[in-house]
Each structure stands twice: as C-alpha cells, then as structure tokens.
Write an enzyme that holds these catalytic residues in place. Structure first.
Site, short mmCIF file in Angstrom:
data_model
loop_
_atom_site.label_atom_id
_atom_site.label_comp_id
_atom_site.label_asym_id
_atom_site.label_seq_id
_atom_site.Cartn_x
_atom_site.Cartn_y
_atom_site.Cartn_z
N VAL A 1 -11.10 2.68 -3.69
CA VAL A 1 -10.71 2.19 -5.02
C VAL A 1 -11.66 1.04 -5.35
O VAL A 1 -11.74 0.05 -4.62
CB VAL A 1 -9.24 1.69 -5.04
CG1 VAL A 1 -8.89 1.15 -6.42
CG2 VAL A 1 -8.28 2.82 -4.64
N ASN B 1 -13.01 -3.73 2.29
CA ASN B 1 -14.04 -2.70 2.40
C ASN B 1 -14.94 -2.76 1.17
O ASN B 1 -14.44 -2.87 0.05
CB ASN B 1 -13.39 -1.31 2.49
CG ASN B 1 -12.61 -1.13 3.78
OD1 ASN B 1 -13.07 -1.53 4.85
ND2 ASN B 1 -11.43 -0.51 3.70
N HIS C 1 -10.14 -5.39 -3.31
CA HIS C 1 -8.79 -5.58 -2.77
C HIS C 1 -8.90 -6.01 -1.32
O HIS C 1 -9.76 -5.52 -0.58
CB HIS C 1 -7.94 -4.32 -2.89
CG HIS C 1 -8.62 -3.08 -2.43
ND1 HIS C 1 -9.56 -2.43 -3.19
CD2 HIS C 1 -8.51 -2.37 -1.27
CE1 HIS C 1 -10.00 -1.37 -2.53
NE2 HIS C 1 -9.38 -1.31 -1.35
N MET C 2 -8.02 -6.92 -0.95
CA MET C 2 -7.91 -7.37 0.43
C MET C 2 -6.71 -6.68 1.05
O MET C 2 -5.60 -6.75 0.50
CB MET C 2 -7.74 -8.89 0.47
CG MET C 2 -7.56 -9.46 1.85
SD MET C 2 -7.34 -11.26 1.79
CE MET C 2 -9.05 -11.77 1.63
N HIS C 3 -6.93 -5.98 2.17
CA HIS C 3 -5.82 -5.39 2.93
C HIS C 3 -5.24 -6.47 3.84
O HIS C 3 -5.99 -7.11 4.59
CB HIS C 3 -6.30 -4.25 3.82
CG HIS C 3 -6.88 -3.06 3.10
ND1 HIS C 3 -6.19 -1.89 2.92
CD2 HIS C 3 -8.10 -2.87 2.53
CE1 HIS C 3 -6.95 -1.01 2.28
NE2 HIS C 3 -8.12 -1.58 2.03
N ASP D 1 0.85 -1.19 0.00
CA ASP D 1 0.00 0.00 0.00
C ASP D 1 0.89 1.24 0.00
O ASP D 1 1.90 1.32 0.70
CB ASP D 1 -0.91 0.00 1.23
CG ASP D 1 -2.08 0.96 1.08
OD1 ASP D 1 -3.22 0.49 0.97
OD2 ASP D 1 -1.85 2.19 1.07
#
Ligand code: 5GP
Ligand code: ZN
Length: 117
Positions: free
Chosen positions: A96, A87, A100-102, A30
């Site tokens: 965005v 999210n 996407h996986m944080h 990130d």
C-alpha cells in the site's frame, strides 16, 4: 477522489478499525494481522513512500513513533517488546503506497528478515 486505500480509510470511504486519531496521525488494526497486536500507523497526509518524504514531513514521522509508543503501552506489549516496521518500495514488500508504520507485538516475533546467505 483519491485512489489510495489508506486515504479512503482516513476519509471514512472504507471502514477501518480505528484505534487512534488526531489532526496528523491515524492508527487502525491491520485487516490481516501477523501478530496478536498488529496496528498500522499512518500520517493523514498522503506520502507514498519514505522516498517521497520532504523536510516538512519530518515532524509527522516523529509522531508515528510517539503514537506507536502510546498504543504499545495501551495494548500491554511495551514491557515484553514489539517491532516497528516501515516497508519502502517493492523489494521490501510495500503493498500500500501510503507510508505506514506496522506495530507488531503480543508474541515472540521471528527474525526480521530472511538471511540472504
Ligand atoms: P505493506 O505490505 O504495504 O507494508 O503493508 C500493508 C498492510 O496493509 C498489510 O499488512 C495488509 O494486511 C494491510 N491492509 C491491506 N488492506 C487493508 C485494509 O483494507 N484495511 C486494513 N485495516 N489493512 C489493510
Ligand atoms: Zn494515501
């Protein structure tokens, strides 16, 4: 040409600090990390939100988890612990609109969400 930021990173149009790539999945650090380890893991296929997943996307979403597991091991946060966050849509803070996986780890993480009471 796609207007999606993460599709542009996937396609090399925008520079990304890539930590893993295979046919289906891309992972990169990130740009504005919230923890010592903060990696974003995306399906290469453009899917805007979890709401837009279809049955054929189930296996790649599973691959996001196995990729997160492998990166957590490589970055030495498996034992101490880490958090995986996806999210979805605005109230969750998605900014965005490409799933996407944080992967967050490397220090003690705060509460997952602010209390609402
Ligand atoms: P979201 O808020 O949608 O769940 O997460 C989007 C994430 O993308 C944020 O943590 C933000 O720092 C990250 N991000 C935004 N622009 C870029 C960029 O150009 N490169 C990288 N590597 N990360 C980005
Ligand atoms: Zn995209």
């Amino acid at each position: 040409m796609s207007d999606c930021l993460f599709c542009k990173i996937r396609d090399g149009e925008i520079q990304g600090d890539i930590v893993f790539e295979d046919d289906d999945v891309l992972a990169f650090n990130d740009v504005n990390p919230h923890a010592p380890v903060h990696v974003l893991i995306i399906p290469k296929k453009h899917i805007s939100t979890v709401n837009d997943m279809s049955a054929e996307d189930v296996s790649v979403m599973g691959k996001l988890f196995s990729t997160a597991k492998n990166i957590a091991l490589q970055r030495d946060v498996s034992e101490d612990g880490y958090r995986l966050v996806v999210n979805s849509n605005k109230q969750a803070g998605q900014s965005v609109f490409h799933i996407h996986m944080h992967l967050l780890g490397g220090n003690k993480l705060g509460p997952m969400v602010d209390r609402i009471d």
